[in-house]
Write a protein that holds these residues in place. Structure first.
Motif, mmCIF file in Angstrom:
data_model
loop_
_atom_site.group_PDB
_atom_site.id
_atom_site.type_symbol
_atom_site.label_atom_id
_atom_site.label_comp_id
_atom_site.label_asym_id
_atom_site.label_seq_id
_atom_site.Cartn_x
_atom_site.Cartn_y
_atom_site.Cartn_z
ATOM 1 N N GLN A 239 3.884 -7.661 -2.447
ATOM 2 C CA GLN A 239 4.229 -7.215 -1.093
ATOM 3 C C GLN A 239 4.474 -5.710 -1.072
ATOM 4 O OE1 GLN A 239 7.515 -10.185 -0.498
ATOM 5 N NE2 GLN A 239 6.769 -10.193 1.608
ATOM 6 N N GLU A 240 5.193 -5.236 -2.074
ATOM 7 C CA GLU A 240 5.472 -3.804 -2.173
ATOM 8 C C GLU A 240 4.176 -3.005 -2.254
ATOM 9 O OE1 GLU A 240 8.056 -0.719 -4.997
ATOM 10 O OE2 GLU A 240 8.025 -2.869 -5.447
ATOM 11 N N ALA A 241 3.248 -3.457 -3.081
ATOM 12 C CA ALA A 241 1.966 -2.773 -3.227
ATOM 13 C C ALA A 241 1.189 -2.780 -1.908
ATOM 14 C CB ALA A 241 1.143 -3.440 -4.327
ATOM 15 N N TYR A 242 1.220 -3.895 -1.200
ATOM 16 C CA TYR A 242 0.480 -3.995 0.066
ATOM 17 C C TYR A 242 1.074 -3.060 1.121
ATOM 18 C CZ TYR A 242 -1.929 -5.829 4.141
ATOM 19 O OH TYR A 242 -2.690 -5.943 5.283
ATOM 20 N N TYR A 243 2.405 -2.963 1.167
ATOM 21 C CA TYR A 243 3.025 -2.045 2.123
ATOM 22 C C TYR A 243 2.697 -0.597 1.775
ATOM 23 C CZ TYR A 243 5.691 -5.698 4.492
ATOM 24 O OH TYR A 243 6.061 -6.796 5.230
ATOM 25 N N ASP A 244 2.624 -0.281 0.481
ATOM 26 C CA ASP A 244 2.166 1.050 0.071
ATOM 27 C C ASP A 244 0.780 1.325 0.661
ATOM 28 O OD1 ASP A 244 4.396 1.716 -1.459
ATOM 29 O OD2 ASP A 244 3.544 0.926 -3.312
ATOM 30 N N TYR A 245 -0.095 0.355 0.520
ATOM 31 C CA TYR A 245 -1.456 0.476 1.055
ATOM 32 C C TYR A 245 -1.443 0.721 2.564
ATOM 33 C CZ TYR A 245 -5.502 -1.588 3.413
ATOM 34 O OH TYR A 245 -6.533 -1.828 4.283
#
Length: 319
Positions: free
Chosen positions: A112-118
């Motif tokens: 989730q953290e990686a997707y929000y970064d994206y």
């Protein structure tokens, strides 16, 4: 008008952004707060949050809550990442934060953290194909972006704080053997990510405090007046490697004296920079783009999109 507050509690720092969302679909940031809390300090292999770190963090979050209360019609989303995610005393910590600071922390997954970064990057930078790296205090997120879409994401449980504690116990002089062990360890990690080589030769978009420090050092050396305004700033691999070489050659005090490098980050900066340096070498990437926007902005854009779909604001303009 609504005020939307996003709190990002990481392993090294706590940050809050408050954005005013107007009825006509425009928005502007009205407040930004940051505190270095070192939540993951001395967690050890047992992954236990320490009392001193909890005290610092709770005090910072209480301050954030008080700041948010100054605004009208505030909605808040507060998320916690690697340190809280890994903590064996997580439930006790979350309950303590709710009781003392009045904040309901949501522990999000690494993916989730990686997707929000994206989301934060794709909405603010003109990139179509790239590899995103977000190096935090306790984890490193990677995203492969192809044709504007996040096709693969992963979160590795290693960041500036825990890598520094593991490989550089003295915190002073960086020994060649210790640095070699760390870089070898990162190579093995990247080799284990099956899709990562599909990013070969692609530009890398970097975020996270340790990575942004590289841009700040470079901008200070070029005597750029607003050296911290680095969103979209680009560097070549040779420039990045030259800074890394200079940083690792200095002892703790000398690292703290480097213009653009915060003294409070000097003891963990080598561990924080190494995931990016290793990734550039692993992918043979010669182009680096820096982003000031990531998780908090990604959460904002998700919320903003939902408001549009529900008809709560007009249009799809961007401030």
């Amino acid at each position: 008008m609504e005020h939307f507050a996003v709190i990002d509690l990481g392993s090294n720092s706590a940050r809050m952004t408050i954005t005013a969302i107007h009825d006509d679909g425009t928005f502007d940031v009205v407040a930004q707060e940051k505190e270095m809390v070192r939540l993951s300090e001395k967690m050890g292999e047992e992954k236990v949050l320490q009392e001193a770190a909890i005290k610092r963090t709770t005090a910072a979050l209480k301050g954030f809550a008080e700041k948010a209360a100054e605004y009208s019609d505030v909605k808040m989303r507060a998320v916690a990442t690697a340190a809280t995610r890994q903590a064996t005393n997580q439930k006790k910590f979350l309950a303590h934060v709710k009781e003392v600071a009045g904040i309901e922390l949501e522990v999000i997954s690494g993916n989730q953290e990686a997707y929000y970064d994206y989301l934060g990057i794709i909405n603010t930078l003109p990139v179509t194909n790239c590899v995103v790296i977000d190096t935090g205090g306790g984890s490193t997120e990677l995203v492969l972006v192809q044709n504007g879409h996040a096709v693969n994401v992963i979160s590795l449980p290693y960041g500036a704080v825990n890598l520094s504690e593991r490989f550089f116990p003295s915190k002073d002089t960086i020994k060649a053997g210790e640095l070699f062990q760390l870089m070898t360890s990162m190579d093995k990690l990247y080799n284990g990510v099956w899709w990562l080589r599909r990013g070969h030769n692609l530009p890398i978009v970097a975020l996270g405090g340790s990575n942004r420090t590289i841009a700040k050092i470079e901008r200070r050396s070029r005597e750029i007046f607003d050296f911290e305004n680095l969103h979209g700033f680009k560097m070549r691999d040779s420039e990045v490697y030259a800074i890394f070489k200079d940083v690792v050659s200095k002892d703790l005090k000398e690292r703290g004296d480097i213009p653009g490098l915060s003294r409070e980050r000097a003891d963990i900066i080598v561990g924080g920079m190494t995931p990016l340096i290793s990734l550039m070498r692993f992918l043979d990437s010669d182009r680096l783009i820096f982003s000031q926007y990531g998780l908090r902005e990604g959460i904002f854009y998700e919320h903003f999109s939902e408001m549009q779909k529900e008809g709560l604001i007009n249009g799809d303009d961007r401030s």
